[in-house]
Design a protein around this motif. Structure first.
Motif, short mmCIF file in Angstrom:
data_model
loop_
_atom_site.label_atom_id
_atom_site.label_comp_id
_atom_site.label_asym_id
_atom_site.label_seq_id
_atom_site.Cartn_x
_atom_site.Cartn_y
_atom_site.Cartn_z
N HIS A 157 50.30 90.63 27.79
CA HIS A 157 49.76 89.95 26.49
C HIS A 157 48.69 90.08 25.31
O HIS A 157 49.50 89.10 24.45
CB HIS A 157 47.71 89.67 27.98
CG HIS A 157 48.07 89.34 29.51
ND1 HIS A 157 48.18 88.48 29.90
CD2 HIS A 157 48.15 90.45 29.76
CE1 HIS A 157 48.67 87.93 30.61
NE2 HIS A 157 48.73 89.57 31.39
N VAL A 158 49.49 91.25 24.64
CA VAL A 158 48.47 91.43 23.40
C VAL A 158 49.96 91.09 22.75
O VAL A 158 49.39 90.93 21.26
CB VAL A 158 48.57 93.08 23.20
CG1 VAL A 158 48.32 93.71 21.85
CG2 VAL A 158 47.53 93.59 24.09
N HIS A 187 41.56 90.31 27.70
CA HIS A 187 42.86 91.32 27.91
C HIS A 187 42.72 91.96 27.17
O HIS A 187 42.16 93.41 28.24
CB HIS A 187 44.39 90.81 28.24
CG HIS A 187 44.67 89.65 29.23
ND1 HIS A 187 44.72 89.67 30.35
CD2 HIS A 187 44.69 89.04 29.02
CE1 HIS A 187 45.14 89.47 30.79
NE2 HIS A 187 45.53 88.07 30.44
N LEU A 188 41.91 92.47 26.46
CA LEU A 188 41.76 93.33 25.36
C LEU A 188 41.03 93.96 25.90
O LEU A 188 40.35 95.42 25.90
CB LEU A 188 41.79 93.43 23.58
CG LEU A 188 43.48 93.23 23.42
CD1 LEU A 188 43.76 92.42 21.86
CD2 LEU A 188 43.71 94.63 22.98
N ILE A 189 39.49 93.16 25.86
CA ILE A 189 38.47 93.89 26.56
C ILE A 189 38.38 94.38 27.90
O ILE A 189 37.81 95.70 28.14
CB ILE A 189 37.58 92.54 26.42
CG1 ILE A 189 36.99 92.14 25.22
CG2 ILE A 189 36.41 93.19 27.95
CD1 ILE A 189 36.08 90.65 25.34
N THR A 190 39.08 94.29 29.04
CA THR A 190 39.58 94.92 30.01
C THR A 190 39.96 95.97 29.14
O THR A 190 40.08 97.18 30.12
CB THR A 190 40.88 94.09 30.59
OG1 THR A 190 40.00 92.67 31.18
CG2 THR A 190 40.99 94.64 31.77
N ALA A 191 41.32 95.98 28.34
CA ALA A 191 42.03 97.27 28.19
C ALA A 191 40.99 98.57 27.59
O ALA A 191 40.64 99.17 27.85
CB ALA A 191 42.95 97.09 26.92
N ALA A 246 42.27 83.12 23.07
CA ALA A 246 40.95 83.93 23.61
C ALA A 246 41.02 84.74 24.67
O ALA A 246 40.58 85.70 25.85
CB ALA A 246 40.19 82.40 24.07
N GLU A 247 42.16 83.91 25.60
CA GLU A 247 42.94 85.10 26.86
C GLU A 247 43.51 86.59 26.15
O GLU A 247 43.45 87.42 26.70
CB GLU A 247 44.06 84.70 27.36
CG GLU A 247 44.95 84.63 28.79
CD GLU A 247 45.74 84.08 29.42
OE1 GLU A 247 46.25 84.28 30.12
OE2 GLU A 247 45.70 83.02 28.90
N VAL A 248 44.12 86.33 25.23
CA VAL A 248 44.06 87.61 24.30
C VAL A 248 43.56 88.94 24.61
O VAL A 248 43.24 89.99 25.13
CB VAL A 248 45.23 87.99 23.56
CG1 VAL A 248 45.51 88.96 23.03
CG2 VAL A 248 46.43 87.05 23.65
N ALA A 249 42.60 87.89 24.04
CA ALA A 249 41.02 89.32 23.66
C ALA A 249 40.73 89.78 24.41
O ALA A 249 39.82 90.81 25.44
CB ALA A 249 39.82 88.40 22.85
N TYR A 260 36.03 87.86 17.35
CA TYR A 260 37.10 86.98 16.85
C TYR A 260 37.87 86.05 18.28
O TYR A 260 38.25 84.63 17.45
CB TYR A 260 38.69 88.15 17.81
CG TYR A 260 40.25 87.76 17.50
CD1 TYR A 260 40.77 88.23 16.16
CD2 TYR A 260 40.83 87.52 19.08
CE1 TYR A 260 41.94 88.03 16.46
CE2 TYR A 260 42.14 86.92 18.94
CZ TYR A 260 43.02 87.44 17.58
OH TYR A 260 43.58 86.96 17.49
N ILE A 261 37.00 85.68 18.99
CA ILE A 261 37.52 85.00 20.00
C ILE A 261 36.53 83.47 19.20
O ILE A 261 37.21 82.25 19.54
CB ILE A 261 36.92 85.21 21.83
CG1 ILE A 261 37.80 85.98 22.02
CG2 ILE A 261 36.94 83.77 22.12
CD1 ILE A 261 36.57 86.70 23.32
#
Length: 231
Positions: free
Chosen positions: A106-107, A182-186, A177-180, A169-170
């Protein structure tokens, strides 16, 4: 010559250390995959999770056999209780490494977003915690184990900063927004890895000293209620 119980406990400890080594390697590889957009490495991390799961089952079975055969007491019983808890924490770390690696794909859609995060520093501290928890277990070092939970505060702070940065960032880049997300999840996965390393460290203290330092405030309140602490 060591007794059969001593040999079986030594073998159990060895398998736990093997498991700790594997999840530490998974963690490093998962972070590198995410930061370098390396899908091949990410897939290897995911595939290796089966190896961790197999070791978890093996450790569980060894614990059950030792309990059934020897009915251990005192330090041997504490070793088994601690081994079961550490086994669970290591398996959970493996799961978080797998989930961390899965965010790699996703990143790649918005690689620049990584520049606003503090993932490298966060993962360095979390990896240090995992390495030191393993070393404390190997060396039976209660002092080292007691120092590890303090590092968790740093990881929690960095996760909070990452979360706030990604929310901003979102707002500025709604198309990513979807990438961000996923990074919150990471970032949360790294934070949870540090939590499990803290659990392992506290388990080592219990193993060595017979003292449960989890939820210290609750333990203190209980002691006061029982009349064991003075004013």
């Amino acid at each position: 010559m060591p007794s059969r119980l001593a040999r079986e406990i030594a073998e159990l400890r060895s398998r736990l250390l093997d498991m700790a080594t594997i999840v530490a390697e998974q963690f490093t590889d998962a972070v590198e995959a995410l930061l370098d957009h390396d899908m091949d490495k990410a897939e290897r991390v995911v595939a290796r999770d089966k190896e961790v799961d197999a070791l978890e089952l093996e450790v569980d079975e060894r614990c059950e056999r030792i309990l059934a055969r020897h009915q251990p007491v005192a330090i041997d019983l504490r070793t088994l209780l601690t081994a079961e808890k550490i086994n669970t924490d290591l398996e959970r770390i493996g799961d978080h490494c797998r989930n961390l690696a899965r965010n790699t794909k996703h990143v790649t859609e918005a690689p620049g977003v990584l520049e606003i995060l503090k993932l490298r520093g966060m993962t360095r501290t979390a990896r240090r915690m995992l390495d030191e928890a393993k070393q404390a277990f190997l060396d039976q070092d209660a002092e080292l184990a007691r120092s590890i939970p303090d590092l968790d505060d740093d990881v929690d702070r960095l996760h909070h900063e990452n979360f706030q940065a990604l929310v901003s960032y979102i707002q500025e880049n709604p198309e990513h927004a979807e990438v961000a997300a996923h990074l919150i999840t990471a970032s949360k996965a790294v934070e949870r890895i540090s939590d499990h390393s803290t659990n392992i460290a506290k388990g080592v203290v219990f193993l060595i000293e017979g003292v449960d330092i989890r939820h210290a405030s609750v333990q203190e309140e209980k002691s006061i209620g029982d009349g064991r602490l003075g004013p």
